[in-house]
Design a protein around this motif. Sequence first.
Motif, PDB file in Angstrom:
ATOM      1  N   ILE A   3       0.840  -1.190   0.000  1.00  0.00           N
ATOM      2  CA  ILE A   3       0.000   0.000   0.000  1.00  0.00           C
ATOM      3  C   ILE A   3       0.881   1.248   0.000  1.00  0.00           C
ATOM      4  O   ILE A   3       1.813   1.365   0.804  1.00  0.00           O
ATOM      5  N   ASP A   4       0.597   2.159  -0.916  1.00  0.00           N
ATOM      6  CA  ASP A   4       1.191   3.510  -0.951  1.00  0.00           C
ATOM      7  C   ASP A   4       2.669   3.556  -1.310  1.00  0.00           C
ATOM      8  O   ASP A   4       3.310   4.602  -1.125  1.00  0.00           O
ATOM      9  N   HIS A   5       3.225   2.463  -1.826  1.00  0.00           N
ATOM     10  CA  HIS A   5       4.642   2.492  -2.219  1.00  0.00           C
ATOM     11  C   HIS A   5       4.858   1.694  -3.499  1.00  0.00           C
ATOM     12  O   HIS A   5       4.303   0.616  -3.680  1.00  0.00           O
ATOM     13  N   HIS A   6       5.701   2.271  -4.375  1.00  0.00           N
ATOM     14  CA  HIS A   6       6.050   1.636  -5.644  1.00  0.00           C
ATOM     15  C   HIS A   6       7.323   0.795  -5.495  1.00  0.00           C
ATOM     16  O   HIS A   6       8.137   1.005  -4.586  1.00  0.00           O
ATOM     17  N   ARG A   7       7.508  -0.096  -6.449  1.00  0.00           N
ATOM     18  CA  ARG A   7       8.732  -0.891  -6.528  1.00  0.00           C
ATOM     19  C   ARG A   7       9.970   0.006  -6.624  1.00  0.00           C
ATOM     20  O   ARG A   7      10.987  -0.251  -5.967  1.00  0.00           O
ATOM     21  N   ALA A   8       9.887   1.069  -7.431  1.00  0.00           N
ATOM     22  CA  ALA A   8      11.057   1.902  -7.693  1.00  0.00           C
ATOM     23  C   ALA A   8      11.598   2.562  -6.440  1.00  0.00           C
ATOM     24  O   ALA A   8      12.787   2.921  -6.383  1.00  0.00           O
ATOM     25  N   GLU A   9      10.756   2.735  -5.415  1.00  0.00           N
ATOM     26  CA  GLU A   9      11.216   3.363  -4.172  1.00  0.00           C
ATOM     27  C   GLU A   9      12.182   2.465  -3.412  1.00  0.00           C
ATOM     28  O   GLU A   9      12.845   2.917  -2.477  1.00  0.00           O
ATOM     29  N   GLN A  10      12.263   1.197  -3.804  1.00  0.00           N
ATOM     30  CA  GLN A  10      13.064   0.235  -3.052  1.00  0.00           C
ATOM     31  C   GLN A  10      14.232  -0.312  -3.864  1.00  0.00           C
ATOM     32  O   GLN A  10      14.702  -1.420  -3.630  1.00  0.00           O
ATOM     33  N   GLY A  11      14.678   0.515  -4.817  1.00  0.00           N
ATOM     34  CA  GLY A  11      15.859   0.142  -5.588  1.00  0.00           C
ATOM     35  C   GLY A  11      15.636  -1.122  -6.385  1.00  0.00           C
ATOM     36  O   GLY A  11      14.592  -1.329  -7.005  1.00  0.00           O
ATOM     37  N   ASP A  12      16.641  -2.006  -6.340  1.00  0.00           N
ATOM     38  CA  ASP A  12      16.562  -3.251  -7.099  1.00  0.00           C
ATOM     39  C   ASP A  12      16.189  -4.428  -6.206  1.00  0.00           C
ATOM     40  O   ASP A  12      16.533  -5.570  -6.500  1.00  0.00           O
TER      41      ASP A  12
ATOM     42  N   GLY B  97      -2.634   2.636  -4.108  1.00  0.00           N
ATOM     43  CA  GLY B  97      -2.550   4.009  -3.605  1.00  0.00           C
ATOM     44  C   GLY B  97      -3.792   4.383  -2.812  1.00  0.00           C
ATOM     45  O   GLY B  97      -4.719   5.000  -3.350  1.00  0.00           O
ATOM     46  N   GLN B  98      -3.805   4.034  -1.547  1.00  0.00           N
ATOM     47  CA  GLN B  98      -4.955   4.364  -0.704  1.00  0.00           C
ATOM     48  C   GLN B  98      -4.923   5.818  -0.240  1.00  0.00           C
ATOM     49  O   GLN B  98      -5.951   6.379   0.128  1.00  0.00           O
ATOM     50  N   ASP B  99      -3.736   6.402  -0.235  1.00  0.00           N
ATOM     51  CA  ASP B  99      -3.580   7.799   0.185  1.00  0.00           C
ATOM     52  C   ASP B  99      -2.793   8.521  -0.906  1.00  0.00           C
ATOM     53  O   ASP B  99      -1.816   7.985  -1.430  1.00  0.00           O
ATOM     54  N   HIS B 100      -3.202   9.717  -1.224  1.00  0.00           N
ATOM     55  CA  HIS B 100      -2.549  10.466  -2.295  1.00  0.00           C
ATOM     56  C   HIS B 100      -1.341  11.195  -1.710  1.00  0.00           C
ATOM     57  O   HIS B 100      -1.399  12.382  -1.362  1.00  0.00           O
TER      58      HIS B 100
ATOM     59  N   ILE C 202      -3.166   0.605  -8.245  1.00  0.00           N
ATOM     60  CA  ILE C 202      -4.589   0.621  -7.930  1.00  0.00           C
ATOM     61  C   ILE C 202      -4.912   1.957  -7.278  1.00  0.00           C
ATOM     62  O   ILE C 202      -4.225   2.368  -6.335  1.00  0.00           O
ATOM     63  N   THR C 203      -5.943   2.624  -7.762  1.00  0.00           N
ATOM     64  CA  THR C 203      -6.306   3.913  -7.184  1.00  0.00           C
ATOM     65  C   THR C 203      -7.745   4.255  -7.552  1.00  0.00           C
ATOM     66  O   THR C 203      -8.299   3.698  -8.510  1.00  0.00           O
ATOM     67  N   ASP C 204      -8.316   5.178  -6.797  1.00  0.00           N
ATOM     68  CA  ASP C 204      -9.643   5.676  -7.158  1.00  0.00           C
ATOM     69  C   ASP C 204      -9.539   6.921  -8.028  1.00  0.00           C
ATOM     70  O   ASP C 204     -10.545   7.565  -8.316  1.00  0.00           O
TER      71      ASP C 204
END
Length: 741
Positions: free
Chosen positions: A338-347, A359-362, A382-384
Amino acid sequence: MDESSVLELNADDALAARLSIATGLMTDRRWAEASAKMGDGDLPLEWQLRRNLARNLADLSRHRPEVYRAIMAAPASQRYEVAMGEEGRPTVHHRMPDGRATSLSPGNDPMATLRDMARRIAPSQRQGHTLGLYGMGDGYLLNHLAHSPPKLFRDREQTIHLIEPELAAVMPCLMVHDYSGDCGPIVQKRFVWAVGPDWLDRWENRALADLHLPLPKFGIGLGMASAAVEAGVATVLAKVLELDAGFRRMAEEHYAGVSDTDTAAALTGRGGRRPRALLLTTRFSTVLQHSTRDMADALERLGVEARVIIEPSNHHDLTVPAVRQALAEFRPDVAIQIDHHRAEQGDLFPPNLPFVCWGQDHLPNLLSADAGRAMGRHDFFITDGVDHYCQAWGYPARQCLAMGKLTRVDPTVDAPAQDEDVTFVSNASGDPATLIAAIEAEFSCDPATRRVAIESARRMMAVYESGDCLPHYWAVKSLALQVERELGPPLDATAAHALGARLMHPLNNALYRQQAARWAMNIAARRGMALGLYGEGWTENPQFAPLARGAVAYGEPLADLTRRTRINLQIVPFLGLHQRLLDGLACGGFFLIRKHPVDAAMATLAKFLCDHPDAVGRTTDSVVTALPPGDHAIFAAMVDTARPTVASHADDDPTPLARQWIECGLLDGSGELLPCFNEVCFGDESELAALIARFIDDPAGRDRMASLQHAAVIERFGYERGMRRMLDFVAERLSESNIHA
């Protein structure tokens, strides 16, 4: 001899008797009894040292038995001893073989040494960085760290590793300091003790077995063997990195042999085994961890093997080695966070492992062109608000799934006795004057923005005092823009955005919710009903403090409160169909809901689109092009009504969001958010009073309404339905990728 002298003599005799008994108890190693016999009062220094020792050994025997046994088995040594330092403070001296003694408090001044060390480590303390104490030294820093922990985010705790190879150095510190009790470093689990000559083997085993345990980010050498300790720590850190590299190789080898076709088949149950989903969350967000566990439970009910990675305790972390171990050993078919992409965690995650961000929170990390560009064909969102993310931040539409909030489908439970009349659960409890002062302080270095902020906040207060409200972001922003035009000069875009966000939350959020809570308070007073305000901070708000009932934990405690309440209130300055309402209806509660313009305006617009299937297109212009001319004015009026309820800018188009409402299933077949939705909505105090009068003494009426809405929520917004949509969506996109590859 006078009477007072006799009493003094008797008191001395009683103390001597108690200390004599305590001596015998210590000889028998009955530490807790010995410390109790010595009591809590003032004692001569010699007996203070004995009392500290008894208390510490009692706690060590209960909470760290391995350390206790090692200390008890260690041979007696004269290498370390208690001595007096500056200011009459006891400290520890180390005695060399030639008889020379060295104080472990530099300058033989323990308090000055402590102040210096505390100052040096303060920046790292504030960051919560894991600390290694390489030796006990004089023991003062250990005690300070235990009793003065840094205030970190939520309930996060700083981890501290105490490493002392020489058991002889431990005993004097146990005499000088009282480390016992819940606030001491013996009981607190965030302190990792590695003492004795075999410290390295035991500490290494602990580090390799518990990869969530953060290892020292910085260390302080306090003992005579600190250099050797530092070298040993380095070898363990190298082994953890080696273990992490091994997990990485295992994961890479596995996923190198997995095709998109294989993954799609697995996710849809055609892979010859149960699909596997890895879900990441954090214990430092109550809502997110519960939502993640609800997802995992729903996936399990769908036949998916789900594993949740979360910090085991408040002093643990989601470390890279721990996640890599799960990837290597569990071999998931999909990762979800929830609320975090793969790219934020490097490889960290293999590139061909599907990664779903819900994405439950913008949040700022999601509202970014960099985030949109970083999404590859194995990344899903996933988002509204799909259209907004695609248009504003460049998210690839093909990788995005429109989905709103979901709720847990609880098993049927017996309805409890309803012993609460009316309750409102919210943390929007801040006193407006305090919130305004915080906004002023935030912009104190920017006089122009501060001036607009103060005047805007004053006018916002006046709006609510008049009985009106600012129901959405555009209303707040329009007010601030008017103030800006009057006061001048224009604010730059960054400052204007920051100001609008701060005026909306937390100030307008609190004003809007507290306005309706005040209506309920007035009605309750007139009717002699009980109104309870649950959540953090209400006791600090003078107007509402008498009604404060304290915080209620998310999950079953909140569900129980909801079921025990005759009338629950849903008061939010946005779409009413939000998490609290969904969860509350799912668990069997009855709600009255404050009307919000977005509920009616967007539902009307979305229903029009449903009723006109030939009006294709995701924008207002494209829909108008497809509509008969006779419908243009009707549709334009609906768009104009809906636009301010969802707008961030004056020209924002609400039609894409209406399409997403349809795709998210926010409307039922009749175009309603919920059955009988309008029958439980109120717009002002008189409407709320009428609804309370109608329902408070009508349990059958409440049950009928709650039952209808409960069924709708379970059918349309249950986690199982949402998770099935997500798995099918990912599988479909992977199959398409394979076809076009």
